[in-house]
Write a protein that holds these residues in place. Structure first.
Motif, mmCIF file in Angstrom:
data_model
loop_
_atom_site.group_PDB
_atom_site.id
_atom_site.type_symbol
_atom_site.label_atom_id
_atom_site.label_comp_id
_atom_site.label_asym_id
_atom_site.label_seq_id
_atom_site.Cartn_x
_atom_site.Cartn_y
_atom_site.Cartn_z
ATOM 1 N N VAL A 260 0.851 -1.196 0.000
ATOM 2 C CA VAL A 260 0.000 0.000 0.000
ATOM 3 C C VAL A 260 0.882 1.239 0.000
ATOM 4 C CG1 VAL A 260 -1.720 1.304 1.315
ATOM 5 C CG2 VAL A 260 -1.865 -1.198 1.198
ATOM 6 N N TYR A 261 0.565 2.213 -0.829
ATOM 7 C CA TYR A 261 1.329 3.461 -0.848
ATOM 8 C C TYR A 261 0.947 4.323 0.347
ATOM 9 C CZ TYR A 261 2.690 2.274 -5.631
ATOM 10 O OH TYR A 261 3.206 1.645 -6.733
ATOM 11 N N LEU A 262 1.935 4.983 0.902
ATOM 12 C CA LEU A 262 1.712 5.799 2.092
ATOM 13 C C LEU A 262 0.640 6.855 1.866
ATOM 14 C CD1 LEU A 262 2.681 6.317 5.008
ATOM 15 C CD2 LEU A 262 4.319 7.965 4.060
ATOM 16 N N LYS A 263 0.558 7.409 0.668
ATOM 17 C CA LYS A 263 -0.393 8.480 0.392
ATOM 18 C C LYS A 263 -1.837 8.039 0.605
ATOM 19 C CE LYS A 263 -0.705 7.493 -4.591
ATOM 20 N NZ LYS A 263 -0.529 8.044 -5.958
ATOM 21 N N HIS A 264 -2.123 6.749 0.436
ATOM 22 C CA HIS A 264 -3.492 6.266 0.609
ATOM 23 C C HIS A 264 -3.916 6.282 2.080
ATOM 24 C CE1 HIS A 264 -3.702 5.328 -3.551
ATOM 25 N NE2 HIS A 264 -2.830 4.342 -3.507
ATOM 26 N N ILE A 265 -2.941 6.303 2.963
ATOM 27 C CA ILE A 265 -3.239 6.360 4.399
ATOM 28 C C ILE A 265 -3.143 7.791 4.910
ATOM 29 C CG2 ILE A 265 -2.583 5.521 6.683
ATOM 30 C CD1 ILE A 265 -1.343 3.078 5.286
ATOM 31 N N THR A 266 -2.094 8.495 4.526
ATOM 32 C CA THR A 266 -1.878 9.829 5.095
ATOM 33 C C THR A 266 -2.926 10.844 4.671
ATOM 34 O OG1 THR A 266 -0.331 10.333 3.278
ATOM 35 C CG2 THR A 266 0.611 9.527 5.356
ATOM 36 N N ARG A 267 -3.625 10.598 3.575
ATOM 37 C CA ARG A 267 -4.670 11.560 3.190
ATOM 38 C C ARG A 267 -5.746 11.676 4.266
ATOM 39 N NH1 ARG A 267 -9.362 9.828 0.066
ATOM 40 N NH2 ARG A 267 -9.644 7.576 0.125
ATOM 41 N N HIS A 268 -5.885 10.648 5.093
ATOM 42 C CA HIS A 268 -6.884 10.675 6.164
ATOM 43 C C HIS A 268 -6.345 11.316 7.448
ATOM 44 C CE1 HIS A 268 -9.246 8.123 3.601
ATOM 45 N NE2 HIS A 268 -8.360 7.162 3.635
ATOM 46 N N LEU A 269 -5.057 11.599 7.482
ATOM 47 C CA LEU A 269 -4.432 12.124 8.694
ATOM 48 C C LEU A 269 -4.248 13.638 8.669
ATOM 49 C CD1 LEU A 269 -1.455 9.555 8.931
ATOM 50 C CD2 LEU A 269 -3.819 9.250 9.718
ATOM 51 N N LEU A 270 -4.515 14.262 7.530
ATOM 52 C CA LEU A 270 -4.112 15.645 7.318
ATOM 53 C C LEU A 270 -4.746 16.624 8.295
ATOM 54 C CD1 LEU A 270 -4.142 15.771 3.399
ATOM 55 C CD2 LEU A 270 -2.216 15.325 4.934
ATOM 56 N N GLY A 271 -5.931 16.316 8.804
ATOM 57 C CA GLY A 271 -6.621 17.238 9.706
ATOM 58 C C GLY A 271 -6.319 17.031 11.172
ATOM 59 N N LEU A 272 -5.435 16.102 11.514
ATOM 60 C CA LEU A 272 -5.225 15.750 12.917
ATOM 61 C C LEU A 272 -4.764 16.941 13.747
ATOM 62 C CD1 LEU A 272 -5.201 13.615 15.121
ATOM 63 C CD2 LEU A 272 -2.866 13.005 14.421
ATOM 64 N N PHE A 273 -3.954 17.817 13.168
ATOM 65 C CA PHE A 273 -3.446 18.972 13.910
ATOM 66 C C PHE A 273 -4.169 20.258 13.519
ATOM 67 C CE2 PHE A 273 -0.187 15.828 14.480
ATOM 68 C CZ PHE A 273 0.285 16.060 15.763
ATOM 69 N N ALA A 274 -5.399 20.143 13.071
ATOM 70 C CA ALA A 274 -6.188 21.327 12.728
ATOM 71 C C ALA A 274 -6.296 22.244 13.945
ATOM 72 C CB ALA A 274 -7.583 20.910 12.267
ATOM 73 N N GLY A 275 -6.029 23.533 13.734
ATOM 74 C CA GLY A 275 -6.117 24.492 14.825
ATOM 75 C C GLY A 275 -4.897 24.553 15.703
ATOM 76 N N GLU A 276 -3.874 23.737 15.421
ATOM 77 C CA GLU A 276 -2.661 23.712 16.232
ATOM 78 C C GLU A 276 -1.517 24.404 15.504
ATOM 79 O OE1 GLU A 276 -2.447 22.107 19.444
ATOM 80 O OE2 GLU A 276 -4.597 22.363 19.091
ATOM 81 N N ARG A 277 -0.606 24.991 16.270
ATOM 82 C CA ARG A 277 0.597 25.541 15.664
ATOM 83 C C ARG A 277 1.344 24.412 14.961
ATOM 84 N NH1 ARG A 277 2.980 30.214 17.519
ATOM 85 N NH2 ARG A 277 4.427 29.802 15.791
ATOM 86 N N GLY A 278 1.718 24.653 13.744
ATOM 87 C CA GLY A 278 2.393 23.624 12.960
ATOM 88 C C GLY A 278 1.456 22.767 12.160
ATOM 89 N N GLY A 279 0.161 23.014 12.282
ATOM 90 C CA GLY A 279 -0.800 22.187 11.568
ATOM 91 C C GLY A 279 -0.665 22.284 10.065
ATOM 92 N N ARG A 280 -0.417 23.501 9.572
ATOM 93 C CA ARG A 280 -0.265 23.668 8.130
ATOM 94 C C ARG A 280 1.002 22.957 7.639
ATOM 95 N NH1 ARG A 280 -0.441 28.922 7.728
ATOM 96 N NH2 ARG A 280 -2.620 29.107 7.085
ATOM 97 N N ALA A 281 2.078 23.083 8.392
ATOM 98 C CA ALA A 281 3.325 22.429 8.005
ATOM 99 C C ALA A 281 3.182 20.909 8.059
ATOM 100 C CB ALA A 281 4.461 22.888 8.920
ATOM 101 N N PHE A 282 2.442 20.418 9.046
ATOM 102 C CA PHE A 282 2.177 18.979 9.145
ATOM 103 C C PHE A 282 1.498 18.484 7.863
ATOM 104 C CE2 PHE A 282 -0.872 15.611 10.203
ATOM 105 C CZ PHE A 282 -0.055 14.670 10.819
ATOM 106 N N ARG A 283 0.462 19.191 7.464
ATOM 107 C CA ARG A 283 -0.244 18.806 6.240
ATOM 108 C C ARG A 283 0.662 18.893 5.018
ATOM 109 N NH1 ARG A 283 -4.095 22.165 8.666
ATOM 110 N NH2 ARG A 283 -3.717 23.828 7.157
#
Length: 318
Positions: A260-283
């Motif tokens: 499985v390619y990592l992108k198929h999993i990480t697309r679901h993780l992008l909002g985990l740090f929503a509202g947190e400092r560093g959230g945009r960089a995480f995404r």
């Protein structure tokens, strides 16, 4: 949530909310019967309890699909009578079924007959400018008499013409009071409210009137909300975002080993740090790196490290 809540998403959400009931993306009965079941019905054992959401309007096919779903281990089969997209309408299923209560009842009866797990229905309050309480209640009663004991009520009408699916989630006014009234008048039914729920306080307030609250896009775009709700409602210790994500590492590495390619999993993780400092960089780190050949867990550690460098500082937007 078509094309969103696949098995990778659900495994992640189960980690966040151990007590939640998870739902698959809507799958048409024909696809279940004739399509690639290994992909469409993919499910990890950790997901339970998880419901298979079906689309369709032919009782025989829905019965056959429900049987297959139960055999694959799903804990519930849910019939979608709420999706308003043109593609769904063209197939005569989704929200347009609100106008055909007997067909929905026949479909539910066929599903109940064919499988040994609960059959439930997700619906709207009505379609277009139909705001008749008695008609809505008659729909519920007709379907309940066929064997449905639980309804997820998206508490607004669906407009079948003139509004996009996105607009159908935002433009028709929410009327939670109809869901509350339904629970009052039909206390033997399980009533779960859905639609426009974006915060922990909003979700919790619905528990005073109904049996539960369903979150869709809010849970996807801010998945940590699921964790906060699970702790608030069921107890346990609030874990940090980084701790929760690191707990997903064995699953991710197992999936990578399976090809499985990592992108198929990480697309679901992008909002985990929503509202947190560093959230945009995480995404940004995940979005730009996960599709590259050889992308592995180290990329996720790199993204987490950025957020941890801010030591938990918070801003209104990230």
């Amino acid at each position: 949530m078509m094309d969103w809540t696949d098995t990778h998403c659900r495994v992640f959400h189960r980690l966040l909310a151990p007590h939640a009931r998870l739902y698959t993306e809507m799958v048409h009965a024909n696809a279940v019967i004739h399509g690639d079941r290994a992909r469409l019905l993919a499910m990890d054992p950790v997901e339970h309890p998880v419901a298979l959401q079906l689309g369709g309007s032919e009782p025989e096919l829905l019965g056959a699909a429900a049987k297959i779903g139960a055999e694959y281990g799903f804990d519930e089969v849910n019939l979608n009578c709420g999706c308003p997209s043109d593609r769904v309408q063209a197939g005569r299923f989704g929200a347009c079924l609100m106008r055909e209560p007997q067909l929905v009842a026949d479909s539910v009866a066929a599903m109940v007959e064919s499988c040994d797990v609960p059959v439930t229905v997700k619906c709207r309050l009505g379609v277009d400018d139909d705001h008749d309480w008695d008609r809505f209640l008659a729909f519920i009663d007709t379907v309940a008499n066929a064997g449905c004991g639980m309804f997820v009520i998206h508490a607004r009408n669906a407009w079948l013409q003139g509004l996009s699916p996105k607009e159908n989630r935002e433009v028709p006014p929410l009327r939670y009071d109809w869901a509350y009234r339904l629970k009052q008048e039909r206390p033997h039914l399980q009533i779960v409210v859905n639609g426009g729920i974006a915060t922990q306080d909003e979700a919790t307030a619905h528990l005073a009137h109904t049996d539960g609250a369903m979150l869709g896009r809010a849970a996807y775009h801010d998945p940590y909300l699921l964790h906060r709700l699970d702790v608030a409602w069921f107890g346990g210790e609030l874990r940090t975002r980084g701790e929760l994500l690191r707990a997903l590492r064995p699953y991710i590495e197992d999936q990578l080993a399976r090809g499985v390619y990592l992108k198929h999993i990480t697309r679901h993780l992008l909002g985990l740090f929503a509202g947190e400092r560093g959230g945009r960089a995480f995404r940004q780190v995940l979005s730009e790196g996960a599709h590259k050949p050889g992308a592995d867990w180290s990329l996720i550690e790199q993204a987490i490290a950025i957020t941890e460098s801010f030591a938990g500082e918070r801003v209104d937007a990230a």
